[in-house]
Write an enzyme that holds these catalytic residues in place. Structure first.
Site, short mmCIF file in Angstrom:
data_model
loop_
_atom_site.label_atom_id
_atom_site.label_comp_id
_atom_site.label_asym_id
_atom_site.label_seq_id
_atom_site.Cartn_x
_atom_site.Cartn_y
_atom_site.Cartn_z
CB THR A 100 -2.79 3.48 -3.28
OG1 THR A 100 -3.21 4.61 -2.51
CG2 THR A 100 -2.77 3.87 -4.75
CG ASP A 151 -0.24 -0.14 2.54
OD1 ASP A 151 1.01 -0.16 2.53
OD2 ASP A 151 -0.91 -0.22 3.57
#
Length: 949
Positions: free
Chosen positions: A573, A329
């Site tokens: 993300t 992430d």
């Protein structure tokens, strides 16, 4: 689940209270609680009761090698070979103890982390407010929640005030969710749409509320995910699978060899023959292997713990070295996780830059490279109002920015810090601006407004910030210090949206800022009755704020290391596509082709996709892509799972990072799950590694450490197994040498075999396990084919044949060339010393030769191809670099000498005798082994061109 199959969010508050037999004002009666606790059990997730040491201990005996060693120990005791059985028992217990201590410590650390989550809850019982331990909450309890609280159970809300809840760990929604109490008629609404519910382990970021607990423990949404994860079987690593396969193969070979021993000796089940059969069988098995692997991995775990990586399972280190793809992430991992206002755009002006990262409340405004004067900036009404909005349309609080004492939404903290840079933080307006009403951010309007009263004037001010939706309620701009109507709304929107696009491509999250003012009479209603639509209308557009989550300085270096190591980095993300692309370029995930220096990238595949685009593809369409996307924007938990599955279909070995409950399925499915230390408990339970610093560079460090350990495991596996191959060759061919009675004369006695396997082989193998990392360790591709590659297998056989051939030659030389050729009678025992002198001297000779060969062989194993004369192969400059290896070789070389010359010990235990002229054979044999090894490596260097991995 409520009644009649309906979900709790679909019931009215009164119906929920009736079904759970509670009072919305007074809560449960204390006398009812014990019965409810007995009925529903403690409010805990499975595994939160603490670590089960028996379960951890039992796990140490589940690999193939340990099982076979247990069988060998049982057989040894059965034939009353207590020395051999005792050594094997020691090996098994030692290995289990080391593994148990390491994994128990890791689980205790995880247990401590678990206890930090929602330790207490505020409940109303019998009309009184009480703070209790979270496990004591039962369905029907009336829960009181305030900002900063962790929700202790799934609750149906009955009262809210400006309530926003961070549900990212459960739903993936990156922004806090505003809550309400009205029933939601859609019974199958998704978790994110159940606005009248709050869920266990989520966190209040704003406001306060009261709710009725409707589910506790494993019945909560987080509990359901935990249950599904616990039912998922964990895959073994390639090395585990190969070691287990090796154990079963060796077990079969040992049984075959035992049969051969009995067959050669005409199935005479005499004690000495049985002992030799057991010894030969055990000689096949590298007793020290699992102990060395366990210790080496435990040392690696300790090293990683000092570098912010907590390894929950030892085998995760081996998995790390095989990683081909890392799915990471962005926020807080590749970036610092501290939002910062870095750009400003006022209509009609160039984009301005703001200095000062993170929570630094000092900084300057730049136009290109020129520093602008703060007083000149604040004289511009647009800029001053924009700063005021940053301070007042804000719920974050700063106690001490430099010391990190801040709380609130990260975006609002960034805005508050920005205001502090101009000495205009929220406290400076305490006497001049009275905050009256807050209209919180909602996913529908995507904006937040704060209504304030100017204490010195009879007027009200509206400060609004948010996404592009704010532009729709703006009909004026400020020019030359005065408000003017927007002539063409379409042109205005296009101009601002074009600037938003420019800033998004710079990796910025863009907020639109607007302002309005009104008298109470102009609003037409009393202050307390103003509705949102009355306030958010006919506003003045002030400008844009660009907020940046700054990439960690070490992230680009870490990503570069990954690419040199043949590891592809993917960024998954929740950010906007343009923002994600900008950050990916900055940290090096997306880079220009090697032959091109220009900024633009024209790849042969689409490196950036949104989750919507990716999820719309079928598995076949994903598999047909030339490459999987490097960046997936607006990523959802389900997208992460699909990404891991797609990588697995391409035979890739994937690591996945995550911190939310909703990340748990992808962490479990990944080959290496990496959870964040600040993340959810379920994510940590689903992972093999927990990062206490949430830093991507720590992942790369862990991969490097995993590669070092795996490389060293290959070194000592080669050392141990090739030695065993040599032993087996000697012991099997040695069966051909028979005494006058027709029984085989064993070249090595059982105690000598155990001595070689444990006292001689294990210390240098341990020393090889702590070798420093090669400078090339992160410049080679991942090794995904497991432990036993073709080169390693070839080396095991080659070195084993060289050793076995030389040992048998020495045996023949001592007995026949220089001795009397007398094999005596019953020389497998110490009952006829006079007639067995030659055999006993030959045993002493080959024990010392074997010992010195395998000690020298440890240096061979430091590098599989380079010569000992070269620097890379461990030449003069590196001979003494591994002090443990130097000590183990020196001490090991001395150890076999005393048993040769100490009376009784030599003849009764080791079945050997003192030697004299035989030392010449010892020296010549060791030199011959060295020469043969160098010739073998020379041939490999000429034939093999690829780098060994």
């Amino acid at each position: 689940m409520g009644a009649n199959g309906r979900e709790w969010h679909s019931f009215a508050v009164e119906e929920v209270a009736r079904l759970l037999q509670t009072d919305v004002d007074r809560g449960l009666k204390e006398v009812e609680v014990p019965e409810l606790q007995k009925k529903f059990g403690p409010n805990e997730l499975k595994g939160q009761k603490g670590v089960n040491p028996w379960k951890v201990l039992l796990g140490q005996f589940t690999n193939g090698l340990t099982v076979i060693l247990l069988l060998a120990a049982v057989v040894s005791y059965a034939v009353q070979d207590y020395a051999e059985g005792g050594v094997l028992a020691f090996v098994i217990i030692f290995n289990a103890a080391v593994g148990f201590v390491q994994e128990y410590r890791a689980e205790k650390t995880m247990d401590a982390l678990r206890r930090m989550a929602s330790p207490t809850a505020k409940v109303i019982r019998d009309g009184g407010l009480d703070r209790i331990s979270s496990p004591g909450v039962v369905p029907g309890d009336l829960i009181v929640l305030e900002v900063g609280d962790v929700v202790p159970a799934d609750c149906r809300l009955i009262e809210v005030l400006n309530l926003e809840v961070d549900e990212a760990m459960l739903t993936g929604e990156s922004l806090p969710v505003a809550k309400s109490v009205e029933p939601i008629k859609e019974d199958q609404a998704s978790l994110g749409d159940r606005l009248n519910m709050v869920y266990s382990s989520t966190t209040l970021t704003k406001g306060r509320a009261r709710g009725i607990a409707v589910a506790t423990g494993m019945k909560t949404e987080i509990g359901k995910i935990t249950k599904s994860i616990s039912e998922t079987a964990s895959n073994s690593t390639p090395m585990q699978r190969r070691l287990n396969q090796m154990a079963y193969v060796l077990f079969g070979i040992s049984l075959l060899l035992a049969v051969i021993v009995f067959a050669v000796n005409k199935f005479k089940f005499e004690t000495t023959i049985i002992l030799y059969a057991v010894s030969l069988s055990i000689a096949v098995i590298p007793e020290g292997l699992i102990a060395v692997i366990t210790i080496v991995m435990a040392l690696g775990v300790r090293r990683m713990a000092t570098q912010q990586a907590l390894v929950r399972k030892l085998v995760a280190l081996e998995s790390l070295q095989a990683v081909t793809n890392i799915c990471s992430d962005k926020t807080g991992t590749l970036t610092e996780g501290k939002m910062t206002v870095t750009s400003i755009w006022l209509s009609g002006k160039d984009q301005l830059s703001v200095s000062g990262d993170g929570w630094n409340t000092t900084g300057h405004i730049y136009l290109r490279d020129q520093v602008l004067d703060n007083s000149d900036l604040l004289s511009d009404i647009r800029f001053r109002l924009l700063v005021e909005c940053s301070a007042l349309c804000n719920t974050a609080n700063i106690v001490e920015a430099s010391g990190g004492k801040v709380w609130g939404d990260p975006t609002e903290i960034a805005l508050q810090v920005f205001a502090y840079k101009f000495q205009m933080g929220k406290p400076t307006f305490k006497k001049t601006k009275e905050q009256l009403t807050e209209f919180p951010f909602s996913s529908d309007v995507k904006r937040m407004s704060m209504l304030c009263r100017d204490v010195g004037r009879d007027e009200f001010e509206i400060y609004t910030k948010g996404a592009e939706n704010v532009l729709r309620v703006c009909d004026r701009v400020i020019k030359n210090g005065s408000e003017v109507e927007i002539v063409s709304k379409e042109d205005f929107m296009q101009t601002v949206e074009a600037q938003i696009q420019i800033m998004a491509k710079q990796g910025l999250r863009v907020l639109v800022v607007a302002y309005g003012k009104e008298t109470e009479s102009g609003m037409g209603k009393p202050v307390m009755k103003w509705a949102r639509e009355d306030v958010e209308r006919s506003l003045v557009f002030l400008g844009l704020l660009g907020i940046r989550d700054t990439p960690r300085p070490e992230s680009k270096r870490a990503v570069d290391q990954c690419y040199r190591a043949g590891i592809i980095v993917h960024m998954l993300t929740g950010d906007h596509q343009d923002t994600a692309l900008a950050i990916a370029k900055e940290v090096g995930i997306i880079r220009p082709p090697p032959n091109r220096a220009e900024e633009s990238v024209v790849p042969l595949f689409n490196p950036v996709m949104t989750a919507q685009e990716f999820d719309a593809l079928s598995e076949e369409e994903i598999d047909d892509l030339a490459e999987l996307p490097l960046v997936i924007a607006r990523c959802t938990p389900a997208t992460k799972v699909r990404m891991i599955e797609a990588l697995h279909r391409r035979k890739k070995f994937a690591a996945m990072t995550g911190d939310g409950v909703n990340d748990a399925p992808s962490l479990k499915k990944a080959d290496v799950g990496i959870a964040m230390g600040a993340g959810s408990d379920v994510a940590k339970q689903s992972s093999e590694i927990v990062l206490t610093d949430n830093n991507f560079a720590t992942i790369v460090m862990a991969v490097s450490e995993g590669r070092r350990i795996f490389s060293n495991i290959r070194k000592f596996v080669l050392h141990l197994i090739s030695t065993n191959v040599g032993e087996v060759i000697v012991l099997i061919i040695g069966l051909a040498f028979k005494d006058r009675s027709g029984l085989s004369v064993f070249p090595l006695a059982p105690v000598q075999i155990l001595y070689l396997n444990m006292l001689t082989s294990t210390p240098p193998a341990m020393a090889l396990g702590v070798e420093a990392a090669s400078k090339e360790v992160m410049n080679l591709p991942p090794h995904t084919k497991g432990l036993f590659g073709k080169e390693l297998l070839a080396d095991m056989m080659a070195y084993g044949i060289i050793m076995g051939g030389l040992i048998l030659t020495d045996w023949v030389l001592v007995i026949y060339a220089f001795g009397d050729g007398n094999l005596g009678l019953e020389c497998n025992s110490a009952e006829n010393l006079a007639e067995c002198n030659t055999v006993f001297r030959a045993r002493s000779t080959i024990l010392i030769v074997f010992t010195w060969m395998l000690l020298l062989h440890a240096y061979n194993c430091r590098h599989v191809r380079f010569s000992l004369f070269t620097k890379d192969g461990g030449g003069a400059s590196k001979i003494f670099s591994n002090r443990l290896l130097v000590v183990s070789v020196f001490v090991g070389a001395m150890l076999p000498i005393p048993p040769v010359y100490i009376p009784t010990l030599n003849t009764e235990i080791f079945k050997q005798e003192t030697i004299s002229w035989e030392w010449g054979i010892v020296i010549v044999s060791v030199v011959a082994f060295f020469i043969c090894s160098e010739v073998y490596k020379f041939c490999k260097r000429k034939i093999m061109t690829s780098h060994p991995i």
